[in-house]
Design a protein around this motif. Structure first.
Motif, PDB file in Angstrom:
ATOM      1  N   ASN A   6     -15.046 -44.864 -39.498  1.00 34.19           N
ATOM      2  CA  ASN A   6     -13.942 -44.214 -40.202  1.00 34.19           C
ATOM      3  C   ASN A   6     -13.786 -44.784 -41.597  1.00 34.19           C
ATOM      4  N   ARG A   7     -13.283 -43.974 -42.489  1.00 36.86           N
ATOM      5  CA  ARG A   7     -13.169 -44.322 -43.902  1.00 36.86           C
ATOM      6  C   ARG A   7     -11.971 -45.206 -44.200  1.00 36.86           C
ATOM      7  N   SER A   8     -11.046 -45.324 -43.311  1.00 33.22           N
ATOM      8  CA  SER A   8      -9.727 -45.857 -43.631  1.00 33.22           C
ATOM      9  C   SER A   8      -9.733 -47.132 -44.470  1.00 33.22           C
ATOM     10  N   ALA A   9     -10.677 -48.060 -44.236  1.00 35.75           N
ATOM     11  CA  ALA A   9     -10.616 -49.335 -44.936  1.00 35.75           C
ATOM     12  C   ALA A   9     -11.659 -49.499 -46.033  1.00 35.75           C
ATOM     13  N   THR A  10     -12.583 -48.589 -46.157  1.00 34.01           N
ATOM     14  CA  THR A  10     -13.692 -48.805 -47.081  1.00 34.01           C
ATOM     15  C   THR A  10     -13.839 -47.652 -48.065  1.00 34.01           C
ATOM     16  N   PRO A  11     -13.551 -47.895 -49.357  1.00 31.56           N
ATOM     17  CA  PRO A  11     -13.763 -46.848 -50.355  1.00 31.56           C
ATOM     18  C   PRO A  11     -15.247 -46.486 -50.447  1.00 31.56           C
ATOM     19  N   GLY A  12     -15.530 -45.262 -50.816  1.00 31.87           N
ATOM     20  CA  GLY A  12     -16.916 -44.835 -50.991  1.00 31.87           C
ATOM     21  C   GLY A  12     -17.470 -44.082 -49.803  1.00 31.87           C
ATOM     22  N   ARG A  13     -16.798 -44.176 -48.675  1.00 30.89           N
ATOM     23  CA  ARG A  13     -17.220 -43.395 -47.507  1.00 30.89           C
ATOM     24  C   ARG A  13     -16.641 -41.993 -47.677  1.00 30.89           C
ATOM     25  N   ASP A  14     -17.300 -41.196 -48.486  1.00 35.35           N
ATOM     26  CA  ASP A  14     -16.718 -39.903 -48.844  1.00 35.35           C
ATOM     27  C   ASP A  14     -17.508 -38.720 -48.315  1.00 35.35           C
ATOM     28  N   ILE A  15     -18.420 -38.948 -47.377  1.00 33.19           N
ATOM     29  CA  ILE A  15     -19.118 -37.851 -46.716  1.00 33.19           C
ATOM     30  C   ILE A  15     -18.449 -37.622 -45.365  1.00 33.19           C
ATOM     31  N   ILE A  16     -18.101 -36.377 -45.093  1.00 26.59           N
ATOM     32  CA  ILE A  16     -17.392 -36.036 -43.862  1.00 26.59           C
ATOM     33  C   ILE A  16     -18.410 -35.859 -42.735  1.00 26.59           C
ATOM     34  N   VAL A  17     -18.315 -36.728 -41.747  1.00 26.41           N
ATOM     35  CA  VAL A  17     -19.186 -36.663 -40.570  1.00 26.41           C
ATOM     36  C   VAL A  17     -18.531 -35.723 -39.565  1.00 26.41           C
ATOM     37  N   VAL A  18     -19.337 -34.835 -38.978  1.00 26.72           N
ATOM     38  CA  VAL A  18     -18.799 -33.794 -38.102  1.00 26.72           C
ATOM     39  C   VAL A  18     -19.576 -33.739 -36.791  1.00 26.72           C
ATOM     40  N   ASN A  19     -18.994 -33.006 -35.836  1.00 27.38           N
ATOM     41  CA  ASN A  19     -19.730 -32.666 -34.620  1.00 27.38           C
ATOM     42  C   ASN A  19     -20.340 -31.278 -34.802  1.00 27.38           C
ATOM     43  N   GLY A  20     -20.989 -30.768 -33.783  1.00 28.30           N
ATOM     44  CA  GLY A  20     -21.664 -29.473 -33.892  1.00 28.30           C
ATOM     45  C   GLY A  20     -20.744 -28.302 -34.156  1.00 28.30           C
ATOM     46  N   ALA A  21     -19.446 -28.475 -33.885  1.00 30.12           N
ATOM     47  CA  ALA A  21     -18.461 -27.424 -34.161  1.00 30.12           C
ATOM     48  C   ALA A  21     -17.844 -27.584 -35.547  1.00 30.12           C
ATOM     49  N   ASP A  22     -18.396 -28.462 -36.378  1.00 31.47           N
ATOM     50  CA  ASP A  22     -17.908 -28.747 -37.733  1.00 31.47           C
ATOM     51  C   ASP A  22     -16.504 -29.337 -37.722  1.00 31.47           C
ATOM     52  N   GLU A  23     -16.186 -30.106 -36.677  1.00 33.63           N
ATOM     53  CA  GLU A  23     -14.923 -30.820 -36.610  1.00 33.63           C
ATOM     54  C   GLU A  23     -15.158 -32.244 -37.093  1.00 33.63           C
ATOM     55  N   GLU A  24     -14.277 -32.712 -37.966  1.00 32.65           N
ATOM     56  CA  GLU A  24     -14.450 -34.051 -38.532  1.00 32.65           C
ATOM     57  C   GLU A  24     -14.320 -35.118 -37.448  1.00 32.65           C
ATOM     58  N   VAL A  25     -15.282 -36.050 -37.449  1.00 32.49           N
ATOM     59  CA  VAL A  25     -15.242 -37.175 -36.505  1.00 32.49           C
ATOM     60  C   VAL A  25     -15.246 -38.514 -37.234  1.00 32.49           C
ATOM     61  N   GLY A  26     -15.302 -38.493 -38.563  1.00 36.87           N
ATOM     62  CA  GLY A  26     -15.287 -39.722 -39.346  1.00 36.87           C
ATOM     63  C   GLY A  26     -15.807 -39.480 -40.742  1.00 36.87           C
ATOM     64  N   GLN A  27     -15.972 -40.560 -41.484  1.00 36.56           N
ATOM     65  CA  GLN A  27     -16.587 -40.497 -42.809  1.00 36.56           C
ATOM     66  C   GLN A  27     -17.582 -41.641 -42.933  1.00 36.56           C
ATOM     67  N   ASP A  28     -18.551 -41.451 -43.820  1.00 36.55           N
ATOM     68  CA  ASP A  28     -19.547 -42.494 -44.031  1.00 36.55           C
ATOM     69  C   ASP A  28     -20.068 -42.401 -45.458  1.00 36.55           C
ATOM     70  N   PHE A  29     -20.904 -43.379 -45.816  1.00 38.07           N
ATOM     71  CA  PHE A  29     -21.507 -43.412 -47.137  1.00 38.07           C
ATOM     72  C   PHE A  29     -22.591 -42.347 -47.257  1.00 38.07           C
ATOM     73  N   LYS A  30     -22.774 -41.824 -48.450  1.00 37.60           N
ATOM     74  CA  LYS A  30     -23.784 -40.802 -48.683  1.00 37.60           C
ATOM     75  C   LYS A  30     -25.175 -41.295 -48.299  1.00 37.60           C
ATOM     76  N   ALA A  31     -25.523 -42.489 -48.708  1.00 38.74           N
ATOM     77  CA  ALA A  31     -26.850 -43.020 -48.370  1.00 38.74           C
ATOM     78  C   ALA A  31     -27.013 -43.165 -46.867  1.00 38.74           C
ATOM     79  N   ALA A  32     -25.949 -43.573 -46.176  1.00 35.46           N
ATOM     80  CA  ALA A  32     -26.042 -43.811 -44.736  1.00 35.46           C
ATOM     81  C   ALA A  32     -26.304 -42.533 -43.951  1.00 35.46           C
ATOM     82  N   VAL A  33     -25.652 -41.434 -44.341  1.00 31.88           N
ATOM     83  CA  VAL A  33     -25.818 -40.203 -43.554  1.00 31.88           C
ATOM     84  C   VAL A  33     -27.194 -39.578 -43.740  1.00 31.88           C
ATOM     85  N   HIS A  34     -27.944 -40.036 -44.749  1.00 29.71           N
ATOM     86  CA  HIS A  34     -29.276 -39.482 -45.004  1.00 29.71           C
ATOM     87  C   HIS A  34     -30.409 -40.404 -44.560  1.00 29.71           C
TER      88      HIS A  34
END
Length: 194
Positions: A6-34
């Motif tokens: 979750n993004r709550s404590a760390t700035p820069g986690r601005d990519i929205i992580v989703v499940n298959g239904a496009d429901e938000e499940v958290g945020q992460d860093f751009k480099a991390a999700v790729h």
């Protein structure tokens, strides 16, 4: 696949992580999700047409970490937390191409895809696809875009058939669906803009 945090404590986690239904499940860093196989995240692709029904393509900058130098759709990126996908599309059109006046930014469809880039990176996205009518780009951000060009639908059809290796995988997937299921919508948008 790694779980996103979750993004709550760390700035820069601005990519929205989703499940298959496009429901938000958290945020992460751009480099991390790729990295590796990628983490499923929210994205969008915009297809801009002129009044002759030609599609604006962009060649991705050589500075891009994934698919540098490949030709792709007019604009693609990720919404930020708290931003709608439509708002993000309008923002990126202005940032990448200098476009502030877009006619009828219309949602077409959403699809999920996974595409590997080399041995250690991937795109894994739920991608919302938009279309709009727009004028020539006013100012290109060279960190994002090397160059742009307009193509007719029939020319792009041939190039994707004959030279698919020059184009991003998400363009190839979405274009097939646009041509098969949404081309009447594009024609109507062009006609209304004339």
């Amino acid at each position: 696949m790694r779980a996103a945090t979750n993004r709550s404590a760390t700035p820069g986690r601005d990519i929205i992580v989703v499940n298959g239904a496009d429901e938000e499940v958290g945020q992460d860093f751009k480099a991390a999700v790729h990295q590796g196989d990628g983490i499923l995240h929210r994205a969008f692709s915009v297809y801009l047409f002129d009044q002759q029904s030609r599609l604006l393509l962009q060649q991705r900058s050589e500075l891009k970490p994934l698919w540098p130098g490949y030709w792709s759709n007019s604009c693609c990126s990720h919404p930020r937390p708290g931003e709608t996908t439509r708002e993000a599309a309008a923002r990126r059109l202005q940032e990448e191409l200098g476009l502030v006046r877009i006619q009828s930014l219309s949602f077409l469809f959403k699809f999920q895809y996974h595409a590997r880039y080399g041995e250690s990176a991937a795109e894994h996205e739920v991608c919302s696809v938009f279309a709009a009518i727009a004028d020539q780009p006013q100012r290109i951000d060279r960190r994002e875009v090397a160059q742009t060009r307009y193509v007719t639908a029939s020319l792009l059809d041939r190039q994707l058939r004959d030279r698919p290796q020059r184009y991003t995988p998400w363009l190839q997937m979405a274009w097939k669906q646009i041509r098969a299921d949404h081309w009447p919508v594009i024609n109507r948008m062009v006609g209304e803009a004339a």
